[in-house]
Design an enzyme around this catalytic site. Structure first.
Site, short mmCIF file in Angstrom:
data_model
loop_
_atom_site.label_atom_id
_atom_site.label_comp_id
_atom_site.label_asym_id
_atom_site.label_seq_id
_atom_site.Cartn_x
_atom_site.Cartn_y
_atom_site.Cartn_z
N TYR A 3 6.23 14.54 42.77
CA TYR A 3 5.24 13.89 43.62
C TYR A 3 4.81 14.67 44.86
O TYR A 3 3.63 14.80 45.14
CB TYR A 3 5.78 12.52 44.05
N CYS A 62 8.65 16.36 55.33
CA CYS A 62 7.92 16.94 56.45
C CYS A 62 7.39 18.28 55.98
O CYS A 62 7.86 18.82 54.98
CB CYS A 62 8.83 17.19 57.65
N GLY A 106 3.26 14.99 55.57
CA GLY A 106 3.57 14.11 56.69
C GLY A 106 2.32 13.76 57.46
O GLY A 106 1.56 14.66 57.82
N ASN A 126 12.72 20.40 58.22
CA ASN A 126 12.41 19.51 57.10
C ASN A 126 13.73 19.24 56.38
O ASN A 126 14.38 20.18 55.93
CB ASN A 126 11.41 20.21 56.18
N GLY A 127 14.10 17.96 56.29
CA GLY A 127 15.35 17.61 55.61
C GLY A 127 16.03 16.46 56.32
O GLY A 127 15.42 15.78 57.15
#
Ligand code: SF4
Length: 463
Positions: A253, A2, A28, A102-103
């Site tokens: 990535y 995210c 996202g 985020n996580g």
């Protein structure tokens, strides 16, 4: 996977949040949300879809304030329905609080059940809601922390919440008059601080500061909690842990190539991966061809190291909108070909080294190889600038289940046959580690199978 953004102390914070989160769109694409505060109350808008398409002028009119947080979501825990879009907002004993996270938490189920037994209600199915619910579950101040008088009411509750959760989090709480940001003690996910005139900004990647003309200040440290309000910025090193586990896949990535995170430039690391791959390789060929976009930077490194010219043998269509889930294999193949087109001018009769950043399921690579053969490539040598992905991620990246990961089921030779390439080679794990500074500070669990934090339940990853 995210993207999060926060900004404090600027007129029209909602507009800055809009552009800041747009710069993080690659993290996202499922939903977007912005919450603002005008020091009186919080307002939030959340929509499914991409930032520019989902948020209308009318939505933005609803948001006015000088503090804002924003989020783009790619779900990893909880289903992907709109209800889990962030920012989440909750009425607490501290007033309204909004959150972006985020996580992925690894003890989500236990914590949620124990809070439910104590009478807490949950309105979402994602793990992120725990951070809000826990604000009313207790108070805690570790011995080494001296709480500033300005923070006496809030921080014991925040510290309690952060002490209960385990796993990966970079997060921003928004209260009506302040932002509180935190990064887990392992530092799994990135979070950076920027500044511009009197404003303080936070973002998952530094590209969100660039678009707003702000300067990158520093990273939020693993285990650090920062409060920003009108009195200034106060920082607490809540966790003092030696072991770090920053996600090496961010370099492989996820992050954009031009960003700074985890103490390094993603471009430098990604190019080094291509160079390390070339050093481990002995194949000869006429051209090096990247799979766009994420194969481009490692391909530059590979090409320069080997002295084999780089050519754009695959061209990406940048105007792909929403596509449907196609019912037949033939229609699914069209979907890949919509995105990537072979460039016959450079491929015909050539021995080609194709560089991709990673190989997960193998289905896209198979289609690319067949496309290049049809376009006249004489030999196709597929090279992957990271090691085989053998395990799923429990820390916030939406990798498939173990069964779907081709390298967890097949040998490299079997994968080569499945894909139809003349040869296949991956960068070794040692090679990958040699590309980052302080490799001991990185998580490489999806490549090595060595997980730095125990996960509670495999079913946690619902997708
Ligand atoms: S398991 Fe892989 S994707 Fe997940 S945090 Fe570790 S390195 Fe990153």
């Amino acid at each position: 996977m995210c993207g999060i953004f926060g900004i404090f102390n600027v007129e029209h914070a909602e507009k800055y949040a809009f552009y800041g989160i747009y710069a993080l769109q690659h993290r996202g694409q499922e939903s977007v949300g912005i919450a603002v505060s005008d020091y009186e109350r919080l307002r939030v808008v959340k929509k499914p879809g991409l930032v520019l398409e989902a948020l209308t002028a009318k939505d933005m009119e609803h948001l006015k304030g000088s503090i804002a947080i924003a989020h783009v979501r790619y779900s990893t825990s909880g289903d992907s329905t709109e209800i889990n879009a962030q920012p989440l907002i909750r009425e607490t004993s501290l007033g309204q609080v909004a959150l972006v996270h985020n996580g992925n938490l690894v003890n989500y189920k236990t914590l949620r059940s124990s809070l439910q037994e104590k009478g807490f209600n949950f309105y979402h199915t994602s793990d992120s809601e725990l951070f809000l619910a826990l604000l009313d579950a207790g108070e805690y101040v570790p011995e080494h922390i001296k709480v500033h008088p300005e923070d006496a009411k809030i921080m014991p509750k925040v510290f309690y919440a952060l002490h209960q959760v385990k796993g990966a989090y970079s997060l921003i709480y928004m209260f009506k008059d302040r932002l509180i940001v935190a990064r887990d003690p392992y530092g799994f996910r990135p979070l950076l601080i920027g500044r511009s005139k009197n404003a303080i900004l936070f973002a998952s990647e530094s590209c969100a500061f660039d678009i707003l003309g702000a300067e990158l200040w520093r990273e939020v440290k693993p285990g650090e909690v920062i409060v920003v309000d009108k009195k200034g910025m106060r920082t607490y090193q809540l966790f003092r842990q030696e072991k770090k586990a920053m996600c090496i896949f961010e370099f492989v990535y996820f992050s954009k190539p031009e960003v700074f995170l985890f103490g390094d430039w993603a471009y430098r690391v990604r190019k080094a991966m291509g160079m390390a791959l070339a050093k481990e390789d002995d194949v000869d060929a006429d051209i090096v061809v990247p799979v766009p976009d994420s194969g481009v930077v490692p391909a530059i490194g590979y090409s320069q190291e080997k002295g084999i010219p780089l050519e754009f043998g695959i061209i990406r269509n940048h105007y792909i909108g929403r596509s449907f889930i196609e019912p037949t294999q033939e229609l699914r193949n069209i979907k890949v070909l919509m995105k990537l087109n072979p460039n016959r001018a450079v491929l015909e009769g050539k021995r080609v080294i194709v560089i991709d950043d990673s190989l997960v399921r193998g289905t896209t690579s198979k289609k690319i190889v067949s496309m290049l053969r049809k376009a006249g490539a004489k030999e196709i040598h597929l090279r992957i600038a990271s090691p085989p992905v053998i395990g799923p991620c429990y820390y916030g990246i939406d990798t498939p289940t173990k069964e779907e990961l081709i390298a967890s089921r097949l040998s490299i030779e079997d994968i080569r046959q499945f894909i139809g390439a003349d040869s296949l080679r991956y960068l070794s794990l040692e090679g990958l580690k040699s590309c980052v500074k302080n490799p001991q500070d990185f998580c490489d669990a999806c490549f090595s199978g060595v997980y730095p934090v125990e996960y509670e339940d495999k079913a946690l990853r619902m997708r």
